[in-house]
Design an enzyme around this catalytic site. Sequence first.
Site, mmCIF file in Angstrom:
data_model
loop_
_atom_site.group_PDB
_atom_site.id
_atom_site.type_symbol
_atom_site.label_atom_id
_atom_site.label_comp_id
_atom_site.label_asym_id
_atom_site.label_seq_id
_atom_site.Cartn_x
_atom_site.Cartn_y
_atom_site.Cartn_z
ATOM 1 N N GLN A 112 16.135 43.448 81.612
ATOM 2 C CA GLN A 112 17.474 43.384 82.201
ATOM 3 C C GLN A 112 18.015 41.960 82.180
ATOM 4 O O GLN A 112 19.216 41.740 82.075
ATOM 5 C CB GLN A 112 17.430 43.906 83.632
ATOM 6 C CG GLN A 112 18.791 43.937 84.315
ATOM 7 C CD GLN A 112 18.710 44.461 85.724
ATOM 8 O OE1 GLN A 112 17.804 45.204 86.056
ATOM 9 N NE2 GLN A 112 19.645 44.068 86.564
ATOM 10 N N LYS B 20 21.177 48.416 87.608
ATOM 11 C CA LYS B 20 19.866 48.858 88.081
ATOM 12 C C LYS B 20 18.979 49.213 86.891
ATOM 13 O O LYS B 20 19.454 49.611 85.828
ATOM 14 C CB LYS B 20 20.020 50.079 88.995
ATOM 15 C CG LYS B 20 20.890 49.824 90.227
ATOM 16 C CD LYS B 20 20.364 48.693 91.077
ATOM 17 C CE LYS B 20 21.263 48.412 92.258
ATOM 18 N NZ LYS B 20 20.864 47.213 93.010
ATOM 19 N N ASP B 21 17.689 49.063 87.081
ATOM 20 C CA ASP B 21 16.727 49.264 85.993
ATOM 21 C C ASP B 21 16.750 50.688 85.452
ATOM 22 O O ASP B 21 17.061 51.646 86.157
ATOM 23 C CB ASP B 21 15.307 48.937 86.472
ATOM 24 C CG ASP B 21 15.133 47.453 86.769
ATOM 25 O OD1 ASP B 21 15.797 46.646 86.096
ATOM 26 O OD2 ASP B 21 14.345 47.118 87.662
ATOM 27 N N LYS B 22 16.367 50.793 84.186
ATOM 28 C CA LYS B 22 16.298 52.093 83.527
ATOM 29 C C LYS B 22 15.034 52.841 83.935
ATOM 30 O O LYS B 22 15.073 54.043 84.209
ATOM 31 C CB LYS B 22 16.331 51.903 82.008
ATOM 32 C CG LYS B 22 16.260 53.190 81.216
ATOM 33 C CD LYS B 22 16.428 52.916 79.728
ATOM 34 C CE LYS B 22 16.429 54.197 78.914
ATOM 35 N NZ LYS B 22 16.671 53.940 77.469
ATOM 36 N N LYS C 150 20.300 57.865 89.797
ATOM 37 C CA LYS C 150 19.952 58.087 88.391
ATOM 38 C C LYS C 150 18.473 57.869 88.156
ATOM 39 O O LYS C 150 17.783 57.201 88.946
ATOM 40 C CB LYS C 150 20.749 57.144 87.489
ATOM 41 C CG LYS C 150 20.448 55.674 87.719
ATOM 42 C CD LYS C 150 21.254 54.780 86.816
ATOM 43 C CE LYS C 150 20.877 53.311 87.017
ATOM 44 N NZ LYS C 150 19.460 53.023 86.711
#
Length: 254
Positions: free
Chosen positions: A160, A74-76, A45
């Site tokens: 996060q 997981k980070d954006k 992603k």
Amino acid sequence: KTIFSNQKDELSMNFSLDIKYMPFIKTRRSWPSDCPDYLEFSLYKSGKSTFEALLTLSKIVKVNQSRFSYAGAKDKKAVTAQKVRCWRLEAENLKSSQKELKKNGISVSDFIFKKNELNLGQLKGNRFSLDVKTFQKIDPKSIDFEIFFKEGFVNFFGPQRFGRFDSPNHEIGKCILKLEYEMAIDLILKKCINDGLEVSKAKDVWFETKNAEKALEIFPKFASIEFTLLSGIKKLGEKDSLGAIRSLPRNLRQ
């Protein structure tokens, strides 16, 4: 499952109804007996958090988001890859949705069936590739990398872990631990500096009316956490604050 039985009273000619609630038991139904329950796949992603990516994926393949499990978020703001498992999902369902998924910045591959779901923390570690950008030219030779290897460096936690300064995750967690669920909901739905105009207006409606249905009418779906929470309030009622929080995916609540 609910079992009903009628008993007739011969004297009064009234009917009584006995209701017994039986515990829900997962059954295989049409699922092949020789196939494990969980489909594992690699989720790629970009520009989405894990929660947002799975919310989008669940809508595209038409399964409940609660069926997905993963070992960590997981980070954006990154291009990420991680293992995800989904309860009783056909691999072909994902394969046939690749085109639509890619339009949303998502890709999937490496399909294999496993016996169990994934749980938070169930991973050996993370591997990062960092792209360091600066406004000034820096000579790599001027950086003493030996200090990093010997002494390490400061690990700055991001949104996060602790959220934005105007929406602190640790304060939300503190409210949940103190069973102050209404306060936790208010902190999650609190207006933030980075809210867009649509989100800001929708939050105003919520705090002015405490009417989840009215707020959802104008709440954009891309604000997935707030939208899911308000949907839970609408479904369960404002008094069931704990139930509304539980409407959020388990991995997000932990």
